[in-house]
Motif scaffolding. Sequence first.
Motif, PDB file in Angstrom:
ATOM      1  N   UNK A  47      -0.690  10.250 -17.432  1.00 54.76           N
ATOM      2  CA  UNK A  47      -1.004  11.289 -16.451  1.00 54.76           C
ATOM      3  C   UNK A  47      -2.221  10.904 -15.627  1.00 54.76           C
ATOM      4  N   UNK A  48      -3.271  10.435 -16.290  1.00 52.08           N
ATOM      5  CA  UNK A  48      -4.515  10.066 -15.608  1.00 52.08           C
ATOM      6  C   UNK A  48      -4.274   8.934 -14.594  1.00 52.08           C
ATOM      7  N   UNK A  49      -3.557   7.880 -15.027  1.00 55.90           N
ATOM      8  CA  UNK A  49      -3.303   6.733 -14.155  1.00 55.90           C
ATOM      9  C   UNK A  49      -2.496   7.122 -12.919  1.00 55.90           C
ATOM     10  N   UNK A  50      -1.502   7.958 -13.119  1.00 57.39           N
ATOM     11  CA  UNK A  50      -0.654   8.337 -11.987  1.00 57.39           C
ATOM     12  C   UNK A  50      -1.336   9.339 -11.063  1.00 57.39           C
ATOM     13  N   UNK A  51      -2.229  10.143 -11.603  1.00 58.23           N
ATOM     14  CA  UNK A  51      -3.029  11.012 -10.731  1.00 58.23           C
ATOM     15  C   UNK A  51      -3.918  10.182  -9.810  1.00 58.23           C
ATOM     16  N   UNK A  52      -4.510   9.116 -10.364  1.00 61.51           N
ATOM     17  CA  UNK A  52      -5.325   8.212  -9.537  1.00 61.51           C
ATOM     18  C   UNK A  52      -4.476   7.548  -8.456  1.00 61.51           C
ATOM     19  N   UNK A  70      -4.326   5.366  18.214  1.00 65.87           N
ATOM     20  CA  UNK A  70      -3.345   4.487  18.874  1.00 65.87           C
ATOM     21  C   UNK A  70      -3.325   3.084  18.273  1.00 65.87           C
ATOM     22  N   UNK A  71      -3.647   2.992  17.001  1.00 65.10           N
ATOM     23  CA  UNK A  71      -3.572   1.712  16.287  1.00 65.10           C
ATOM     24  C   UNK A  71      -2.251   1.711  15.513  1.00 65.10           C
ATOM     25  N   UNK A  72      -1.173   1.408  16.222  1.00 71.52           N
ATOM     26  CA  UNK A  72       0.166   1.577  15.670  1.00 71.52           C
ATOM     27  C   UNK A  72       0.451   0.646  14.494  1.00 71.52           C
ATOM     28  N   UNK A  73       0.054  -0.639  14.634  1.00 70.15           N
ATOM     29  CA  UNK A  73       0.279  -1.573  13.524  1.00 70.15           C
ATOM     30  C   UNK A  73      -0.490  -1.123  12.281  1.00 70.15           C
ATOM     31  N   UNK A  74      -1.711  -0.644  12.482  1.00 69.33           N
ATOM     32  CA  UNK A  74      -2.513  -0.168  11.363  1.00 69.33           C
ATOM     33  C   UNK A  74      -1.854   1.000  10.659  1.00 69.33           C
ATOM     34  N   UNK A  75      -1.255   1.918  11.424  1.00 72.67           N
ATOM     35  CA  UNK A  75      -0.552   3.056  10.822  1.00 72.67           C
ATOM     36  C   UNK A  75       0.604   2.574   9.953  1.00 72.67           C
ATOM     37  N   UNK A  76       1.340   1.581  10.451  1.00 74.35           N
ATOM     38  CA  UNK A  76       2.456   1.014   9.680  1.00 74.35           C
ATOM     39  C   UNK A  76       1.960   0.477   8.341  1.00 74.35           C
ATOM     40  N   UNK A  77       0.889  -0.307   8.383  1.00 73.14           N
ATOM     41  CA  UNK A  77       0.385  -0.924   7.156  1.00 73.14           C
ATOM     42  C   UNK A  77      -0.143   0.116   6.175  1.00 73.14           C
ATOM     43  N   UNK A  78      -0.804   1.155   6.652  1.00 71.85           N
ATOM     44  CA  UNK A  78      -1.309   2.211   5.760  1.00 71.85           C
ATOM     45  C   UNK A  78      -0.152   2.990   5.124  1.00 71.85           C
ATOM     46  N   UNK A  79       0.899   3.275   5.914  1.00 71.65           N
ATOM     47  CA  UNK A  79       2.059   3.956   5.337  1.00 71.65           C
ATOM     48  C   UNK A  79       2.725   3.080   4.274  1.00 71.65           C
ATOM     49  N   UNK A  80       2.762   1.786   4.514  1.00 69.33           N
ATOM     50  CA  UNK A  80       3.351   0.879   3.525  1.00 69.33           C
ATOM     51  C   UNK A  80       2.570   0.901   2.214  1.00 69.33           C
ATOM     52  N   UNK A  81       1.240   0.869   2.306  1.00 70.73           N
ATOM     53  CA  UNK A  81       0.421   0.903   1.093  1.00 70.73           C
ATOM     54  C   UNK A  81       0.627   2.232   0.365  1.00 70.73           C
ATOM     55  N   UNK A  82       0.681   3.316   1.120  1.00 67.05           N
ATOM     56  CA  UNK A  82       0.911   4.624   0.517  1.00 67.05           C
ATOM     57  C   UNK A  82       2.250   4.650  -0.208  1.00 67.05           C
ATOM     58  N   UNK A  83       3.283   4.100   0.417  1.00 62.28           N
ATOM     59  CA  UNK A  83       4.604   4.059  -0.221  1.00 62.28           C
ATOM     60  C   UNK A  83       4.602   3.187  -1.467  1.00 62.28           C
ATOM     61  N   UNK A  84       3.846   2.092  -1.437  1.00 63.76           N
ATOM     62  CA  UNK A  84       3.814   1.194  -2.597  1.00 63.76           C
ATOM     63  C   UNK A  84       3.232   1.905  -3.825  1.00 63.76           C
ATOM     64  N   UNK A  85       2.200   2.742  -3.632  1.00 60.19           N
ATOM     65  CA  UNK A  85       1.647   3.513  -4.751  1.00 60.19           C
ATOM     66  C   UNK A  85       2.626   4.593  -5.211  1.00 60.19           C
TER      67      UNK A  85
END
Length: 264
Positions: free
Chosen positions: A178-183, A202-217
């Motif tokens: 639970x603790x690990x997944x909350x983090x 308007x940093x479109x590439x940056x938005x893509x990369x941040x969404x990818x990292x969010x999805x990976x977690x």
Amino acid sequence: MKMKKYYRFLSMIMVLAVSVTFAFAQDSQSTSAIDESTKNADGSYSSTKFDEAQRPEDSYLAKFHAIDVVNKLMKQNLDSIYLLKVIVTNYSDKGWKGDYDKVYTGYKRGMELYYKRNIIYSRVEFETNKKDIGDLLKKIIVEYKKDTQAMLNECADKILLLHLDATTHSDPNKSEELYNNQLRLQIAYGQFDDALNAEINHYNEGAIYHYRVSKSYAIKIMESLSKPEDRDSLHDKLKVHKADNLNRIYETAKAKQAEQAPKQ
């Protein structure tokens, strides 16, 4: 003696002037041979896409600035096109192929003009290409945001169920899970917020990369909390996202074989 030096100096100036004139004439003939259909008598270029009120400035200073812009956009746009190629191929059902083909063709046109030394119109094409890339990235970001939000909502529900489970607080393994997944979820939402800020800036590439990292977690959470009997279906659900997060094109074994097979 002074007169001889004067005449000698005057002769040198005349020779230099003739040499420079000849060099410019040669350059003019060379450029004309490269792109004769668009070169004007004054050395500027015209295009059927622009009238005289819209035709880009073609002065020496404009050419000097155009070289700098073109050199920068050649690399920037190419990096973006590779990113788009991965995304458009992975999510072929989204209908982005036509937009990608337009971007690819625009980049080729800019390069052709660059190699023909038509630097002013090369700049125009590359700047238009950059705008088209931005427009396509905006469409992609809308879908990325939807997918990421859906994943995060699913993760939040799973973590809530684990938190409400009576055995979680008495079982050290479940408590640590639970603790690990909350983090992980906190980091995922932090990346989601960073993606939203990148959109605003308007940093479109940056938005893509941040969404990818969010999805990976989010994917790590879903895999961690999945039941053994659900893992195969979860893999099928997430396989394209996992490849895309690594900026890789997901291909099935059959697709690879078809691509590598000799054409008859």
